[in-house]
Every structure is written in structure tokens, then in C-alpha cells.
Design a protein around this motif. Structure first.
Motif, PDB file in Angstrom:
ATOM      1  N   ARG A 102       0.856  -1.186   0.000  1.00  0.00           N
ATOM      2  CA  ARG A 102       0.000   0.000   0.000  1.00  0.00           C
ATOM      3  C   ARG A 102       0.893   1.237   0.000  1.00  0.00           C
ATOM      4  O   ARG A 102       1.745   1.413   0.862  1.00  0.00           O
ATOM      5  N   ILE A 103       0.686   2.061  -1.025  1.00  0.00           N
ATOM      6  CA  ILE A 103       1.350   3.365  -1.103  1.00  0.00           C
ATOM      7  C   ILE A 103       0.230   4.390  -1.155  1.00  0.00           C
ATOM      8  O   ILE A 103      -0.528   4.433  -2.129  1.00  0.00           O
ATOM      9  N   ASN A 104       0.119   5.156  -0.087  1.00  0.00           N
ATOM     10  CA  ASN A 104      -1.012   6.077   0.100  1.00  0.00           C
ATOM     11  C   ASN A 104      -2.300   5.262   0.019  1.00  0.00           C
ATOM     12  O   ASN A 104      -2.449   4.303   0.751  1.00  0.00           O
ATOM     13  N   SER A 105      -3.195   5.578  -0.876  1.00  0.00           N
ATOM     14  CA  SER A 105      -4.449   4.824  -0.970  1.00  0.00           C
ATOM     15  C   SER A 105      -4.418   3.772  -2.082  1.00  0.00           C
ATOM     16  O   SER A 105      -5.414   3.119  -2.351  1.00  0.00           O
ATOM     17  N   THR A 106      -3.248   3.593  -2.694  1.00  0.00           N
ATOM     18  CA  THR A 106      -3.119   2.657  -3.812  1.00  0.00           C
ATOM     19  C   THR A 106      -2.636   1.301  -3.330  1.00  0.00           C
ATOM     20  O   THR A 106      -1.660   1.209  -2.588  1.00  0.00           O
ATOM     21  N   GLU A 107      -3.314   0.239  -3.766  1.00  0.00           N
ATOM     22  CA  GLU A 107      -2.882  -1.124  -3.499  1.00  0.00           C
ATOM     23  C   GLU A 107      -2.142  -1.646  -4.723  1.00  0.00           C
ATOM     24  O   GLU A 107      -2.682  -1.655  -5.827  1.00  0.00           O
ATOM     25  N   LEU A 108      -0.901  -2.087  -4.516  1.00  0.00           N
ATOM     26  CA  LEU A 108      -0.108  -2.693  -5.584  1.00  0.00           C
ATOM     27  C   LEU A 108       0.076  -4.171  -5.271  1.00  0.00           C
ATOM     28  O   LEU A 108       0.169  -4.559  -4.113  1.00  0.00           O
ATOM     29  N   PHE A 109       0.160  -4.976  -6.293  1.00  0.00           N
ATOM     30  CA  PHE A 109       0.287  -6.423  -6.160  1.00  0.00           C
ATOM     31  C   PHE A 109       1.573  -6.877  -6.854  1.00  0.00           C
ATOM     32  O   PHE A 109       1.513  -7.468  -7.941  1.00  0.00           O
ATOM     33  N   PRO A 110       2.749  -6.601  -6.273  1.00  0.00           N
ATOM     34  CA  PRO A 110       4.005  -6.934  -6.952  1.00  0.00           C
ATOM     35  C   PRO A 110       4.151  -8.399  -7.354  1.00  0.00           C
ATOM     36  O   PRO A 110       4.582  -8.668  -8.494  1.00  0.00           O
ATOM     37  N   PRO A 111       3.801  -9.395  -6.516  1.00  0.00           N
ATOM     38  CA  PRO A 111       3.925 -10.778  -6.994  1.00  0.00           C
ATOM     39  C   PRO A 111       3.038 -11.060  -8.213  1.00  0.00           C
ATOM     40  O   PRO A 111       3.460 -11.764  -9.137  1.00  0.00           O
ATOM     41  N   ALA A 112       1.845 -10.500  -8.240  1.00  0.00           N
ATOM     42  CA  ALA A 112       0.956 -10.696  -9.395  1.00  0.00           C
ATOM     43  C   ALA A 112       1.530 -10.018 -10.633  1.00  0.00           C
ATOM     44  O   ALA A 112       1.448 -10.560 -11.744  1.00  0.00           O
ATOM     45  N   LYS A 113       2.127  -8.848 -10.466  1.00  0.00           N
ATOM     46  CA  LYS A 113       2.742  -8.148 -11.592  1.00  0.00           C
ATOM     47  C   LYS A 113       3.915  -8.949 -12.142  1.00  0.00           C
ATOM     48  O   LYS A 113       4.089  -9.070 -13.362  1.00  0.00           O
TER      49      LYS A 113
END
Length: 137
Positions: A102-113
Motif C-alpha cells: 500500500r502506497i497512500n491509498s493505492t494497493e499494488l500487487f508486486p507478486p501478481a505483476k
């Protein structure tokens, strides 16, 4: 009994990635530029997946092997993002049992990417994705 956190787990995956890259003769340092090396590594995995008629005659990595590599390299990618853009690891509030950065209100999915990069190839490049994120943060 020691209680490990999601941050501990993802940091451990990232260290596994550094060690694995070292065995390939590559050095990772958690810099933005190291994501170019990650793209090179993931391209090797992508090239190892049989395509077309080769699928019939060649055995590539199993789905489980791709998932495990996605966790390891995704841990590294996420740690590069976290160290350079901020944020923290947590369980997704939107998707059950998904670990997100989570960066600010953004959810990132690095393993999925990373999984998409392995399966789809250069069109899902990690370094380019990072640059877009950085410019939109």
C-alpha cells in the motif's frame, strides 16, 4: 515463539531474490535501476515457457514453480517500490488472501505483476511499470 509479519515475509523473499540473482552472476541493490536487471531475469523465465508447438514436446516450469518465482521476485520488486516510493505491506482490503504493497491509498500487487511479466513477456515490463507509478504518485 516468534511472530513474523507480512513485512518480514516479503523482506525475506526479497533477500532470497538477491541471493538467487547472485547465483546468476547478477547484483541487486534495491535501486530503481535494479528493476532493469529484474526485467532481464524475468525475461529468462518467460523464454523458458514453451509456446506454440513446443508446448507439446517441451516441459517448461510448472504453475507452482512460476507462482513461487513470482513470490520471490515480487518480494524484491515490492521492496524496491517501498524503499523508493514509501508504503507498507499488508493484506488487501479488496481481495481475500492477497498481500499488497500500500502506497497512500493505492494497493499494488508486486507478486501478481511479476507473474504477468513471466507469463506475458516484455509487454508487462517491471521497470516501465515502476516509472509510470513513480510519475503518478
Amino acid at each position: 515463539m516468534t511472530q513474523y509479519t507480512i513485512n518480514d515475509m516479503m523482506a525475506a523473499y526479497s533477500e532470497d531474490a538477491v541471493e538467487l540473482a547472485g547465483k546468476m552472476g547478477l547484483q541487486l541493490d534495491f535501486s530503481e535501476e535494479s528493476l532493469k536487471i529484474i526485467d532481464e531475469i524475468l525475461e529468462r523465465y518467460h523464454q523458458g515457457i514453451p509456446k506454440g508447438i513446443k508446448k507439446i514436446f517441451s516441459k517448461g516450469p510448472s504453475e507452482d514453480q512460476i507462482i513461487q518465482m513470482s513470490k520471490i521476485w515480487g518480494g524484491y520488486v515490492g521492496e524496491v517500490f517501498r524503499r523508493n516510493l514509501g508504503g507498507y505491506w499488508e493484506m488487501s482490503k479488496k481481495i481475500d488472501n492477497a498481500i499488497v504493497l500500500r502506497i497512500n491509498s493505492t494497493e499494488l500487487f508486486p507478486p501478481a505483476k511479476v507473474n504477468k511479466r513471466i507469463v506475458n513477456g516484455k509487454e508487462d515490463g517491471i521497470y516501465f511499470y515502476y516509472q509510470v507509478l513513480k510519475n503518478n504518485m
